[in-house]
Design an enzyme around this catalytic site. Sequence first.
Site, PDB file in Angstrom:
ATOM      1  N   ARG A  12       0.819  -1.224   0.000  1.00  0.00           N
ATOM      2  CA  ARG A  12       0.000   0.000   0.000  1.00  0.00           C
ATOM      3  C   ARG A  12       0.852   1.273   0.000  1.00  0.00           C
ATOM      4  O   ARG A  12       0.598   2.178  -0.782  1.00  0.00           O
ATOM      5  CB  ARG A  12      -1.004  -0.032   1.160  1.00  0.00           C
ATOM      6  N   ASN A  30      -6.966  -2.240   1.502  1.00  0.00           N
ATOM      7  CA  ASN A  30      -6.782  -3.686   1.613  1.00  0.00           C
ATOM      8  C   ASN A  30      -8.126  -4.355   1.542  1.00  0.00           C
ATOM      9  O   ASN A  30      -9.078  -3.910   2.190  1.00  0.00           O
ATOM     10  CB  ASN A  30      -6.160  -4.027   2.970  1.00  0.00           C
TER      11      ASN A  30
END
Length: 739
Positions: A12, A30
């Site tokens: 990320r 996520n």
Amino acid sequence: MVEGLVQGVGFRPFIYRLAKKHQLAGNVTNRTDGVLVNVNGEEGVIDLFINEIETLAPPAAYIRNISQNTCSDLLKDDFVILSSQAIQDQITEISPDIAVCSDCLADLKKQEHRKNYPFINCTNCGPRFSIVKKLPYDRINTTMHQFQMCEKCSEEYHHVLDRRFHAQPVACNHCGPVYIYNDKRNFNKILNELVIKIQQGEIVAVKGLGGYNLICDAQNNLAVKRLRKIKGRDAKPFAIMFNELHTANGYCYMNEFEQKMITSWRRPILILKQRRRLCESVNNGLGSIGALLPYLPFHYMLFRKLSISAIVYTSANNSGEPIISDDQFASETLSKKVDALVSHNREIYNPIDDSVVKIVQQKTQIIRRARGFVPNPIPIKSRVDGIFAAGAELKNSFAIGKGQQAILSQYIGDLKNLETYTFYKKTVSQFFRLFKFKPQIIACDLHPDYLSAQFSENLNQGKLNGGQIPIIKVQHHHAHIVSCMAENLIQDKVIGVSFDGTGYGTDGNIWGGEFLICDTKSFDRIAHFDYASMPGGDLAADEPWRMVLSYFNQYSINKPDIFCGIDQNKLAVVSEMIRTGINSPITSSVGRLFDAVSFLVNKVAINSFDAEGPMRLESIADKAETDAYSFSLNDGVIVLEKMFRKLIADLDQLSPSRISAKFHNTMVEIICNVAKKIRSETGINKVVLSGGVFQNSYLLEKSIENLENNQFTTFTNHLVPPNDGGIALGQLVIASNYL
Ligand code: ZN
Ligand code: ZN
Ligand code: FE
């Protein structure tokens, strides 16, 4: 949407930095099925962005698929990382441990609070699986929990543009774990003492990433010999850690694929052909070297001070026992045996060995699947949710099923050893807890005496389950073939060739030279090697001459001078065993056949480690030899009388290298001939090769070549070992038919 292993590997923050670089607005989240990226921007920029997701992804990330959708929502100007604890809780992927990255190695010199800090790491590198206790993968759920981050580390941990953003094991000289030697905690001093000891030819034990290791100078024959005594290991080659690629190249032959593998973030032990000898005891003339490069900051710092450039790097446990990870156990058992015992205070939660791999025809073959590979899931076609596969008896590794993924445990070892069996039981329960797994179906080997099979029965008898869980017994060689089918995503019928050491057959005999027609559900045994007795049972695998006696008896060959080095009384007893059949199960094992030939050609009377004879036989085979021996195929039984008679005659006329090659070529011809016969009767054109014997590169390469020259499509194992370490995957998929 990005699918694959994208959790816990700095994915990320990577997306965040990439979006910032391209000045894209949007967000990243996520999800249980991957990472979702929303961006606003011009098409050309977005294409470039997506392209760079693939090309610049963090080293340990594995991208299976990137799918693209257009949405009409207008996103804000900024790019943000969204988090959802609920989703976080459902994510089950854990990254394997990752070798220290080059950025961190550079930081060792320039970052004030991490100067020479031996536990340096970032989101792109460092421990993962070895320290995780439960999911989600957060610091609180790892063995780093006990270390309170200092202000500087905490700042980096929370700064989204920092390389250590959400790096769970982040630490520094002020706040992190330390090495400990005789109550000393000054790393520089510890290192200096270690360096002196290693250079003087002494043996040191050091706690590493997944367990304790033993280290000594790889060119000091006396030191290596002493190390063998300490470890209780007679002849099996030791892994060698070289200071850098250049040095490894000086001692081993390496092609570009091998260079890529040995320098990859997985940093396995890579089996290479020896170019120059280190010292006799390292591999006792075997002609190959198990080479690896530094993967911990500790290794790099050690080599910076050492005047030698190659060390033996082996696990500190006794041969056959599980890796040592417990500090107290290490100090009790090791401190008396070695010249220094260095520990550290970062707990190892999941003990894990170094992996061992080979490159065969430019592709990876895994011999021991552990650090750097586990617990990467294996994507498969079958749904295997809730299935526990207990694995085999030797080289055990078990597996659990999650959706269409198989998660294999790290290499456990040979369960016959009590300590290893204890390690097995403990690891199974840790896996169940870690992956929030509850078994609904158990798959295990057909062999009634396998401890993994008994364990399965006990698991089912537990009060939790009350004997309600179906136990599926899977034939060993069917499991081998299906392990290979599963990772190659094959579901239709194939010709399965399983050449192996041992495995319980449906007729109660020991199989190991099998030709099957099978799919992932069932199999027919179409052909097999002639049964021969195995006088003394498992002892026949340790003492290859026993098998020679057995084949001679089988084919009425009388050649007593072959056994001149063998004790006459023993010879008489074993002959009697064969004659009466007492304590002599019968086997079609190709592993035992290789043993026998290794005794005839190389005089290997005793295998001092698993497959020593066959390995020596392979190492001398003359690649230029094209001749082979004759054999006959009678009603699906491969009879080797002609081969043995001619081979014995050759002993006086041809070099061992040529005889070895002729024998290997015979095996290749058998595979091809039988496959052709099956194809002519069934039309099946896919050949799957699996089983421990296919670790033999000469056999595997020539078989593939020969089969493909005959228009067969061939499949081999690349994600799991072809040996019994891969059995659990086959068991899992076969059991999925019963879901
Ligand atoms: Zn790093
Ligand atoms: Zn710190
Ligand atoms: Fe096997």
